[in-house]
Scaffold this active site. Structure first.
Site, PDB file in Angstrom:
ATOM      1  CG  LEU A 174      -1.936   1.137   1.316  1.00  9.55           C
ATOM      2  CD1 LEU A 174      -2.992   0.970   0.224  1.00  9.55           C
ATOM      3  CD2 LEU A 174      -2.589   1.157   2.697  1.00  9.55           C
TER       4      LEU A 174
ATOM      5  CG  HIS B  53       8.679   3.382   9.961  1.00  9.65           C
ATOM      6  ND1 HIS B  53       8.322   4.619   9.481  1.00  9.65           N
ATOM      7  CD2 HIS B  53      10.040   3.309   9.852  1.00  9.65           C
ATOM      8  CE1 HIS B  53       9.406   5.264   9.086  1.00  9.65           C
ATOM      9  NE2 HIS B  53      10.467   4.503   9.305  1.00  9.65           N
TER      10      HIS B  53
END
Length: 339
Positions: A126, A230
């Site tokens: 994505l 992250h």
């Protein structure tokens, strides 16, 4: 108008450019022309194949700006992971021990190398061009995958998972890799991550320790990032959570990023979506609301935001201009879900 559709070879140059602007940590979208060409070719085969269950098919799709033809994003579905090559992660185990002599209870956590997701469907790859991170384009990309799975559920596993990128510092260093993986691989973290990301992961089984690792023996900095996403990946994780994905107590073997999963039938977009027949194409009016919708032909699959007026559970009127851009006509069936 923005639409999601299967990637084609004519997209290759645009995909190379898009991948060049993506973060280096997005290893499933490398700026490598040969790899991207193979990804497109494999996806074309998947969309054209007649299968009765999940195998090694990969469905690679792009977000296209229909006004200028620009490819502004990517997403993918991997129908069955860990079938031809193991799909490794660390399962977090908890053990509790008690000493009667000392009257002390000790609880420890272990990292155990596992291949628990064998055969599961993975959603990934994505990525959205920063200039297009608006107007619900991220949702369109992410949720189009679920509409596709809802239309063709037999092609996918009952379990759907996603492996999130783990936390790194501003210099791109992974505390978990520094404390663990670096001792077993004679490679920098980005190189090992890239090799694994493009599907070559036998070296994990060859070199990683086979016995469980006590988390409490790792440096505090490494312990703190196990299961931590992250910063750039947090929006994608939030979208997954809205769909019902939950942390599975498994993490990436390199950076400790969390694995999340959900049963296919419990994915919110699939659960709330419905099939309907197009009654009329009309000029947009105040009764129309924006919905996420897709065509139901596999090879010609397309999805977009469409303004529509549901007449009843099985019939809708569509905005004429939007429908025509997707090639939708009166009498066609679509699958749709509320914004």
């Amino acid at each position: 108008m923005m639409r999601v559709r299967p990637a084609i070879m004519a997209d290759l140059d645009r995909l190379v450019d898009l991948a060049s602007g993506a973060s280096k940590g997005l290893t499933t979208l490398p700026a490598n022309r040969g790899i991207l060409e193979t990804r497109i070719a494999d996806s074309i085969i998947a969309f054209e194949s007649d299968v009765d269950g999940p195998g090694g098919e990969s469905y690679f799709m792009v977000l296209e700006d229909t006004e200028n033809g620009k490819v502004a994003g990517t997403c993918a579905i991997y129908a069955g992971v860990g079938l031809s090559k193991a799909f490794y992660n660390y399962k977090i185990l908890k053990i509790t021990q008690y000493s009667h002599e000392l009257n002390v209870t000790s609880t420890s956590h272990l990292l155990n190398l596992a291949n628990d997701y064998q055969g599961a469907t993975e959603v990934g790859t994505l990525y959205l061009d920063p200039a297009y991170r608006k107007n619900g384009n991220g949702q369109l990309l992410a949720r189009s995958r679920y509409l596709l799975m809802g239309c063709f559920a037999s092609r996918f596993s009952d379990i759907v998972m996603a492996e999130m990128r783990g936390w790194q510092d501003k210099d791109g260093k992974s505390p978990l890799w520094e404390a663990l993986g670096s001792h077993f691989f004679q490679l920098p973290f980005p190189d090992a991550d890239y090799i694994s990301g493009v599907g070559n992961n036998q070296f994990i089984a060859d070199l990683m320790p086979k016995f469980p690792i006590y988390i409490e023996l790792l440096p505090k900095a490494a312990q703190d990032v196990i299961g931590k996403t992250h910063d750039e990946t947090r929006p994608a994780l939030n979208l997954l959570k809205k769909e019902g994905f939950r942390f599975s107590n498994a993490v990436d073997v390199f950076d400790g990023g969390p694995c999340v999963d959900v049963r296919l039938e419990d994915i919110r977009t699939i659960r709330h979506s419905r099939l309907a027949t197009v009654r009329n194409l009309v000029d947009r009016n105040t009764s129309m609301r924006r919905h996420l919708a897709c065509t139901i032909a596999l090879k010609g699959f397309q999805s977009s935001w469409l303004h529509m007026h549901p007449i009843n559970r099985d019939t809708v009127d569509l905005d004429r201009n939007e429908a025509e851009k997707l090639g939708i006509s009166v009498g066609d069936q679509i699958r749709y879900v509320a914004d």
